[in-house]
Write a protein that holds these residues in place. Structure first.
Motif, short mmCIF file in Angstrom:
data_model
loop_
_atom_site.label_atom_id
_atom_site.label_comp_id
_atom_site.label_asym_id
_atom_site.label_seq_id
_atom_site.Cartn_x
_atom_site.Cartn_y
_atom_site.Cartn_z
N THR A 220 1.09 6.69 5.55
CA THR A 220 0.84 6.74 4.10
C THR A 220 1.24 8.25 4.04
N LEU B 271 0.66 -0.92 -0.11
CA LEU B 271 0.14 -0.05 -0.06
C LEU B 271 0.80 1.39 -0.02
N LEU C 82 -7.68 1.58 -1.97
CA LEU C 82 -6.53 1.56 -0.56
C LEU C 82 -7.57 1.66 0.70
#
Length: 470
Positions: free
Chosen positions: A150, A27, A130
Motif C-alpha cells: 500500500t 485495495l 481498508l
C-alpha cells in the motif's frame, strides 16, 4: 536488531495468488486514488486559498477534511463490524467523489472548506474499511507485505502528483486538480467491484453504536473551536479555547482505548503511537509547500517536490519492513520515530538565511523513511491485538487518533501561518517553531514505543479492551 527474511515457496500464500489477487488489486487501487488526492491537493492548496482570498484561513481546508474524517471513521467502524468492508468502501468512494466535485466548483472559501469536509467524510469511510478488509482477507504473515504494497502504491502519485498539480495550477487553474481526479474515481470504483464480492458479511453483527457518532462530531467540533480560538487574541478566543478542549476531551473519551493518553501497554500505546506519527509528520507536511513558495519564491511545482521525496522515502522503507516477517515491530516503530525526529529537526535548516530550500528535499525524505517503518508496524500491531468482532471499532480508534492529532497539528500550523500573515511572526520563525514542536512529539513517540507490545500476562487480546476513555 536481528530479523529473518520472509521465505516463500510454491505453496506459500501470496498477495497475488488466486485467493487474494482481486482483493489486493482493488485495495491498492483505492490507496492510489487517495494518494493522488493527497499529493496533488497539498501542492495546489497555496494557490487555491490565495485565489479565494482565504490565506488567513490556510489551515481550515486541511482541518475540515480531517475533522469530517473523524465522523466518517466512526461510522465506517460501525459499518465494518456490522456489514463488513463492502458497504464502507462503496459509500466512501461515492462520497469522496462528491467532495472532489464540490471543491472544484467552489466559488468562495466557505464552499471550498465544505467540499473538503465532504471529501473527509468519504475518506474516513474508506480508511477504516481498508483495515477491516485487510484483517478479514489476509493472514498475519501477509499483512506486513500488504502494508508495504500500500505504501508502494503511493510512489507513482508521489512522483507525478505534485508535478501534475503544479502544471495544472499554472496552466489551466487549480480547480482541475480536483475535477481531474473524478474520472480516476469512477475507474477505480469499477475495478474494485469484483474484489468486494469476495469479502464476506459478518454472520452475527454487533448492535449499532449510534451514540459514538455524536461523540465523534463533538470531538471534531472541539478541534474546530481550538483552531478558531488560536486565530483570535481576545477574551472570546480564550473562551473558545476552553470550550474546544473540553469538547475534544469529552468526545474522544468513548472513542479511544482506555489508557491511550497515558500510553498504557498494548493497544492504547499502538493507538497513541499512530497519533504521534501522523500529527508530527503531517503538521510539517502541510507547511512545506507554502514555506518554500513564500520564503524562497519556489514555483508550485518546485515547492511540491519535498512532498514527493517524503512519499518515496515512506514507500521505500515500507517495502523493506515488509520483506522481514521476523522483524520486531516495536523496534521498527522506535526506529521510525527516531528517523522522523531527525528529519523534522533538519528541515528547520531551510529557515536559515542564505541556505535556500534545497535541504528540505533531503530531510523530508528522511522523515518519510521514518514513517515507512513506523506506520506499517502500527497497523500490524493493531491487527495482531484486535479480535475480529471488534476490528472495525479498533481500526476506527487507530484512525481517529491519526486524524485528531493531524487536525490539531495542522491547525497549529494554520494558526502560526495566520500570525505570520498578520505580521506578528516571520514565516522563517513559523518553520522553526513547527519543526521544534513536532520533533519533540516524535521523540516522545520513540520513548513510549516499547509499550506497544501486547501485555504478556493478558488473558485476552488487547483489542478486547473496552473503549471507555483515554
Amino acid at each position: 536488531m536481528r530479523v529473518a527474511p520472509e521465505v516463500g515457496g510454491p505453496g506459500t500464500p501470496g498477495l497475488l495468488d488466486g485467493r487474494h489477487r482481486l482483493t489486493t488489486v482493488g485495495l491498492l487501487l483505492l490507496v492510489t486514488l487517495v494518494a493522488f488526492e493527497s499529493m496533488a491537493v497539498a501542492t495546489a492548496m497555496p494557490t487555491a486559498v490565495t485565489e479565494l482570498d482565504g490565506l488567513a484561513w490556510f489551515g481550515w481546508p486541511f482541518t475540515a477534511f480531517l475533522v469530517a474524517q473523524v465522523v466518517g471513521m466512526v461510522v465506517g467502524g460501525d459499518v465494518g463490524d456490522r456489514r463488513g468492508a463492502r458497504a464502507g468502501l462503496l459509500a466512501g468512494v461515492a462520497v469522496f467523489a462528491v467532495g472532489l466535485l464540490a471543491c472544484g466548483l467552489a466559488a468562495d472559501m466557505a464552499l471550498f472548506v465544505a467540499g473538503r469536509a465532504v471529501q473527509g467524510f468519504g475518506g474516513g469511510l474508506i480508511s477504516v474499511a481498508l483495515y477491516v478488509a485487510i484483517g478479514q482477507a489476509y493472514d498475519a504473515s501477509l499483512r506486513p507485505r500488504l502494508f508495504g504494497a500500500t505504501a508502494a502504491a503511493w510512489v507513482l502519485p508521489a512522483l507525478v502528483g505534485p508535478l501534475v498539480a503544479g502544471a495544472l495550477t499554472t496552466s489551466v487553474g487549480w480547480r482541475w486538480v480536483f475535477l481531474g481526479l473524478l474520472p480516476l474515481v469512477l475507474v477505480g470504483l469499477c475495478l474494485v467491484l469484483p474484489a468486494l464480492r469476495d469479502l464476506t458479511v459478518p454472520a452475527d453483527p454487533p448492535p449499532a453504536r449510534v451514540a459514538r457518532r455524536w461523540w465523534a462530531l463533538l470531538a471534531g467540533l472541539g478541534v474546530g473551536a481550538l483552531q478558531y480560538a488560536g486565530q483570535r487574541l481576545d477574551l472570546l478566543g480564550a473562551v473558545l479555547a476552553v470550550v474546544g478542549l473540553t469538547a475534544l476531551a469529552a468526545g474522544l473519551r468513548p472513542l479511544l482505548p482506555r489508557g491511550t493518553v497515558r500510553a498504557r501497554r498494548g493497544l492504547p500505546t499502538v493507538v497513541a503511537a499512530r497519533g504521534l506519527l501522523a500529527g508530527s509528520f503531517f503538521g510539517m507536511d502541510a507547511l512545506l509547500p507554502l514555506t518554500l513558495s513564500a520564503v524562497h519564491g519556489y514555483s508550485p511545482t518546485a515547492a511540491g517536490i519535498p512532498l514527493t521525496a517524503g512519499a518515496v522515502g515512506w514507500a521505500a522503507a515500507s517495502q523493506v519492513q515488509g520483506r522481514y516477517a521476523g522483524a520486531s515491530r516495536v523496534q521498527l516503530l522506535r526506529l521510525g520515530f527516531v528517523l522522523l525526529a531527525v528529519g523534522l529537526a533538519g528541515t528547520a535548516v531551510t529557515a536559515v538565511p542564505g541556505v535556500g530550500g534545497w535541504p528540505a528535499y533531503l530531510t523530508w525524505a528522511l522523515a518519510g523513511l521514518g514513517m515507512g517503518l513506523g506506520m506499517p508496524s502500527v497497523g500490524v500491531l493493531l491487527l495482531a491485538q484486535s479480535p475480529e468482532h471488534r476490528r472495525g471499532a479498533d481500526s476506527a480508534a487507530l484512525n481517529i487518533a491519526d486524524v485528531t492529532a493531524s487536525a490539531l497539528c495542522i491547525g497549529l500550523t494554520g494558526v502560526l501561518v495566520a500570525a505570520a500573515t498578520a505580521g506578528l511572526l516571520p514565516m522563517r520563525g513559523v518553520l522553526v517553531v513547527v519543526a521544534a514542536v513536532y520533533a519533540a512529539l516524535a521523540v516522545a513517540g520513540a520513548v513510549v514505543a516499547g509499550r506497544a507490545a501486547a501485555p504478556v500476562a493478558a488473558a485476552a487480546p488487547a483489542g478486547a479492551t473496552t473503549l471507555a476513555g483515554p
